[in-house]
Design a protein around this motif. Sequence first.
Motif, PDB file in Angstrom:
ATOM      1  N   SER A 153       0.850  -1.192   0.000  1.00 52.35           N
ATOM      2  CA  SER A 153       0.000   0.000   0.000  1.00 52.35           C
ATOM      3  C   SER A 153       0.883   1.238   0.000  1.00 52.35           C
ATOM      4  O   SER A 153       2.064   1.184   0.360  1.00 52.35           O
ATOM      5  CB  SER A 153      -0.903   0.022   1.234  1.00 52.35           C
ATOM      6  OG  SER A 153      -0.133   0.251   2.411  1.00 52.35           O
ATOM      7  N   SER A 154       0.295   2.365  -0.403  1.00 47.66           N
ATOM      8  CA  SER A 154       1.031   3.627  -0.364  1.00 47.66           C
ATOM      9  C   SER A 154       1.321   4.044   1.073  1.00 47.66           C
ATOM     10  O   SER A 154       2.359   4.665   1.350  1.00 47.66           O
ATOM     11  CB  SER A 154       0.243   4.720  -1.085  1.00 47.66           C
ATOM     12  OG  SER A 154      -1.031   4.912  -0.497  1.00 47.66           O
ATOM     13  N   GLU A 209       4.192   6.369  -8.866  1.00 45.09           N
ATOM     14  CA  GLU A 209       3.742   5.112  -8.266  1.00 45.09           C
ATOM     15  C   GLU A 209       3.770   5.257  -6.746  1.00 45.09           C
ATOM     16  O   GLU A 209       4.827   5.196  -6.134  1.00 45.09           O
ATOM     17  CB  GLU A 209       4.631   3.951  -8.726  1.00 45.09           C
ATOM     18  CG  GLU A 209       4.347   2.613  -8.042  1.00 45.09           C
ATOM     19  CD  GLU A 209       2.894   2.235  -8.027  1.00 45.09           C
ATOM     20  OE1 GLU A 209       2.228   2.411  -6.982  1.00 45.09           O
ATOM     21  OE2 GLU A 209       2.407   1.773  -9.074  1.00 45.09           O
ATOM     22  N   PRO A 210       2.604   5.468  -6.124  1.00 43.10           N
ATOM     23  CA  PRO A 210       2.593   5.775  -4.693  1.00 43.10           C
ATOM     24  C   PRO A 210       3.006   4.612  -3.800  1.00 43.10           C
ATOM     25  O   PRO A 210       3.324   4.830  -2.624  1.00 43.10           O
ATOM     26  CB  PRO A 210       1.131   6.179  -4.443  1.00 43.10           C
ATOM     27  CG  PRO A 210       0.353   5.523  -5.539  1.00 43.10           C
ATOM     28  CD  PRO A 210       1.261   5.523  -6.730  1.00 43.10           C
ATOM     29  N   LYS A 211       3.013   3.398  -4.313  1.00 46.34           N
ATOM     30  CA  LYS A 211       3.403   2.249  -3.495  1.00 46.34           C
ATOM     31  C   LYS A 211       4.895   1.939  -3.604  1.00 46.34           C
ATOM     32  O   LYS A 211       5.378   0.986  -2.989  1.00 46.34           O
ATOM     33  CB  LYS A 211       2.590   1.014  -3.908  1.00 46.34           C
ATOM     34  CG  LYS A 211       1.100   1.134  -3.613  1.00 46.34           C
ATOM     35  CD  LYS A 211       0.357  -0.153  -3.906  1.00 46.34           C
ATOM     36  CE  LYS A 211       0.310  -0.433  -5.398  1.00 46.34           C
ATOM     37  NZ  LYS A 211      -0.511  -1.628  -5.702  1.00 46.34           N
ATOM     38  N   ALA A 212       5.636   2.738  -4.378  1.00 42.95           N
ATOM     39  CA  ALA A 212       7.043   2.440  -4.647  1.00 42.95           C
ATOM     40  C   ALA A 212       7.975   3.145  -3.671  1.00 42.95           C
ATOM     41  O   ALA A 212       7.733   4.279  -3.250  1.00 42.95           O
ATOM     42  CB  ALA A 212       7.408   2.841  -6.072  1.00 42.95           C
ATOM     43  N   LYS A 265       3.987   0.702  11.948  1.00 42.73           N
ATOM     44  CA  LYS A 265       2.617   1.097  12.231  1.00 42.73           C
ATOM     45  C   LYS A 265       2.198   2.028  11.108  1.00 42.73           C
ATOM     46  O   LYS A 265       2.790   3.092  10.918  1.00 42.73           O
ATOM     47  CB  LYS A 265       2.518   1.813  13.576  1.00 42.73           C
ATOM     48  CG  LYS A 265       2.815   0.914  14.769  1.00 42.73           C
ATOM     49  CD  LYS A 265       2.702   1.684  16.075  1.00 42.73           C
ATOM     50  CE  LYS A 265       3.003   0.778  17.265  1.00 42.73           C
ATOM     51  NZ  LYS A 265       2.943   1.511  18.554  1.00 42.73           N
ATOM     52  N   GLN A 266       1.239   1.608  10.331  1.00 43.76           N
ATOM     53  CA  GLN A 266       0.836   2.403   9.187  1.00 43.76           C
ATOM     54  C   GLN A 266       0.256   3.728   9.662  1.00 43.76           C
ATOM     55  O   GLN A 266      -0.706   3.766  10.413  1.00 43.76           O
ATOM     56  CB  GLN A 266      -0.183   1.646   8.346  1.00 43.76           C
ATOM     57  CG  GLN A 266       0.405   0.381   7.707  1.00 43.76           C
ATOM     58  CD  GLN A 266      -0.517  -0.200   6.669  1.00 43.76           C
ATOM     59  OE1 GLN A 266      -1.149   0.535   5.932  1.00 43.76           O
ATOM     60  NE2 GLN A 266      -0.590  -1.518   6.609  1.00 43.76           N
ATOM     61  N   GLN A 267       0.913   4.785   9.241  1.00 41.35           N
ATOM     62  CA  GLN A 267       0.498   6.113   9.659  1.00 41.35           C
ATOM     63  C   GLN A 267      -0.319   6.772   8.550  1.00 41.35           C
ATOM     64  O   GLN A 267      -0.279   6.364   7.396  1.00 41.35           O
ATOM     65  CB  GLN A 267       1.729   6.981   9.957  1.00 41.35           C
ATOM     66  CG  GLN A 267       2.639   6.369  11.029  1.00 41.35           C
ATOM     67  CD  GLN A 267       3.954   7.100  11.118  1.00 41.35           C
ATOM     68  OE1 GLN A 267       4.372   7.795  10.195  1.00 41.35           O
ATOM     69  NE2 GLN A 267       4.647   6.928  12.235  1.00 41.35           N
ATOM     70  N   ASN A 268      -1.058   7.786   8.902  1.00 41.95           N
ATOM     71  CA  ASN A 268      -1.790   8.538   7.903  1.00 41.95           C
ATOM     72  C   ASN A 268      -0.881   9.618   7.300  1.00 41.95           C
ATOM     73  O   ASN A 268      -1.263  10.759   7.145  1.00 41.95           O
ATOM     74  CB  ASN A 268      -3.031   9.181   8.512  1.00 41.95           C
ATOM     75  CG  ASN A 268      -4.053   8.165   8.919  1.00 41.95           C
ATOM     76  OD1 ASN A 268      -4.236   7.169   8.208  1.00 41.95           O
ATOM     77  ND2 ASN A 268      -4.716   8.380  10.046  1.00 41.95           N
ATOM     78  N   SER A 269       0.367   9.212   7.033  1.00 40.00           N
ATOM     79  CA  SER A 269       1.327  10.140   6.442  1.00 40.00           C
ATOM     80  C   SER A 269       1.125  10.172   4.944  1.00 40.00           C
ATOM     81  O   SER A 269       0.619   9.232   4.348  1.00 40.00           O
ATOM     82  CB  SER A 269       2.745   9.699   6.781  1.00 40.00           C
ATOM     83  OG  SER A 269       2.933   8.362   6.386  1.00 40.00           O
ATOM     84  N   THR A 270       1.559  11.250   4.312  1.00 42.24           N
ATOM     85  CA  THR A 270       1.404  11.375   2.873  1.00 42.24           C
ATOM     86  C   THR A 270       2.754  11.563   2.228  1.00 42.24           C
ATOM     87  O   THR A 270       3.661  12.147   2.807  1.00 42.24           O
ATOM     88  CB  THR A 270       0.507  12.565   2.519  1.00 42.24           C
ATOM     89  OG1 THR A 270       1.055  13.750   3.094  1.00 42.24           O
ATOM     90  CG2 THR A 270      -0.899  12.365   3.034  1.00 42.24           C
ATOM     91  N   SER A 271       2.878  11.074   1.013  1.00 45.86           N
ATOM     92  CA  SER A 271       4.089  11.257   0.245  1.00 45.86           C
ATOM     93  C   SER A 271       4.347  12.738   0.024  1.00 45.86           C
ATOM     94  O   SER A 271       3.405  13.530  -0.098  1.00 45.86           O
ATOM     95  CB  SER A 271       3.950  10.554  -1.109  1.00 45.86           C
ATOM     96  OG  SER A 271       4.892  11.018  -2.030  1.00 45.86           O
ATOM     97  N   ILE A 272       5.622  13.120  -0.056  1.00 44.93           N
ATOM     98  CA  ILE A 272       5.917  14.522  -0.363  1.00 44.93           C
ATOM     99  C   ILE A 272       5.491  14.860  -1.784  1.00 44.93           C
ATOM    100  O   ILE A 272       5.357  16.027  -2.124  1.00 44.93           O
ATOM    101  CB  ILE A 272       7.407  14.863  -0.169  1.00 44.93           C
ATOM    102  CG1 ILE A 272       8.285  14.147  -1.207  1.00 44.93           C
ATOM    103  CG2 ILE A 272       7.868  14.562   1.224  1.00 44.93           C
ATOM    104  CD1 ILE A 272       9.682  14.700  -1.274  1.00 44.93           C
ATOM    105  N   PHE A 273       5.262  13.834  -2.610  1.00 45.32           N
ATOM    106  CA  PHE A 273       4.806  14.087  -3.965  1.00 45.32           C
ATOM    107  C   PHE A 273       3.285  14.078  -4.041  1.00 45.32           C
ATOM    108  O   PHE A 273       2.720  14.197  -5.090  1.00 45.32           O
ATOM    109  CB  PHE A 273       5.372  13.025  -4.931  1.00 45.32           C
ATOM    110  CG  PHE A 273       6.873  13.068  -4.994  1.00 45.32           C
ATOM    111  CD1 PHE A 273       7.532  14.250  -5.304  1.00 45.32           C
ATOM    112  CD2 PHE A 273       7.615  11.930  -4.749  1.00 45.32           C
ATOM    113  CE1 PHE A 273       8.903  14.291  -5.364  1.00 45.32           C
ATOM    114  CE2 PHE A 273       9.001  11.975  -4.822  1.00 45.32           C
ATOM    115  CZ  PHE A 273       9.646  13.160  -5.124  1.00 45.32           C
TER     116      PHE A 273
END
Length: 400
Positions: free
Chosen positions: A336-337, A360-363, A392-400
């Motif tokens: 998952s991303s 590709e957000p999962k990369a 622990k999967q966080q609700n963080s977002t990619s900088i992109f």
Amino acid sequence: MTSDFFKYQAQTTPHPLAMEISHAEGCYIYDTKGKAHLDFVAGVSACPLGHNHPKVIKAIKDQLDKYLHVMVYGEYIQKPAVELTKLLSKHLPESLKKTYLTNSGTEAIEGALKLARRATGRSEIIAAKNAYHGNTIGALSIMGFEERKQAFRPLLPDVRFITFNNAAELSLITNKTAAVILETIQGGAGFIEPKEDYLHKVREQCDKVGALLILDEIQPGVGRTGKLFGYEHYNCIPDILVTGKGLGGGMPIGAFTASQELMDCLMENPKLGHITTFGGHPVIASSALATLKEITESSLMQQTLEKEKLLRTLLVHPHISEIRGKGLMLSLIMNSSELANALILQTKERGLILFWLLFEPKAVRITPPLTISNEEIEEGCRIILSVLNNIKQQNSTSIF
């Protein structure tokens, strides 16, 4: 420094990593708190010999004592640029003879597009969906990712898109096509390799209709895939080869290479068909020359394929669905991303630098210096696996 960074320097994302750098050496980057960070990214593939490589630094310092910029590109004979282009020619097929040096990969892409239109007298450019070739207006026009383009339209006309690895769409390449431009390995899309002789089939269709083939080797080039250029793996020689990033050894550079006949099109009708002030800068060319010599004269390229095997052997985990790419141009495709984001952010806290890919957000990018040792690879992989075991999967977002 951090407040000044955000106040005075333009940012490209809302949430940059904002690590304050003290110095860098080998495969490590050190922050101003004295913490060492093992670098699995190499400046996004731009530092193939790592940081502060002694041969590169010596070449730069030696040139500094002679002269810096003296004249716009192509007018004076400057030894570093001549020796660099000659060495490139030595390691390329006869059809790729002359090189135009630029300031960046995206400028080299612009030059290649202009050359294709000038040489063929045609206007249509065919690119790939999910392609990335840079961010100038011309390069943006051939980016196959609408979300990144829509805010800047209108862009260049006469651009069409095909699906990478889909041979059924090659009939779209016709006698109206000036050039097909492809990344040898798609970068931003997730390090996707050509399959089933795809590049050779593109080459055949281009030859059939008189279109030129441009291969973008800005990421896979300069030894990263275990060959000097990625196309050597895939039974295909381009008409125009574009490189950048790693060629400079940490300095800004780009280049496009073609036959003498093609490249001479930029000399007349009109004269000054492509010009640049700082392209071929003697200090940067010296850095690139030292880098290219080290990569071609050492065993680094052969080692790259062995290091790929080691990474693939070590990085086995339920959270990793696959590993894409070749040599030391690899991406972990996570389940998952959210997992990708958490891995990148949490390994940073553990002293390991990973990074995202554009589309590709999962990369998760793994493109370390080619000089990385097996022990450093093992250290980085231990950190990755440790984080994945406790993530622990966080609700963080990619900088992109």
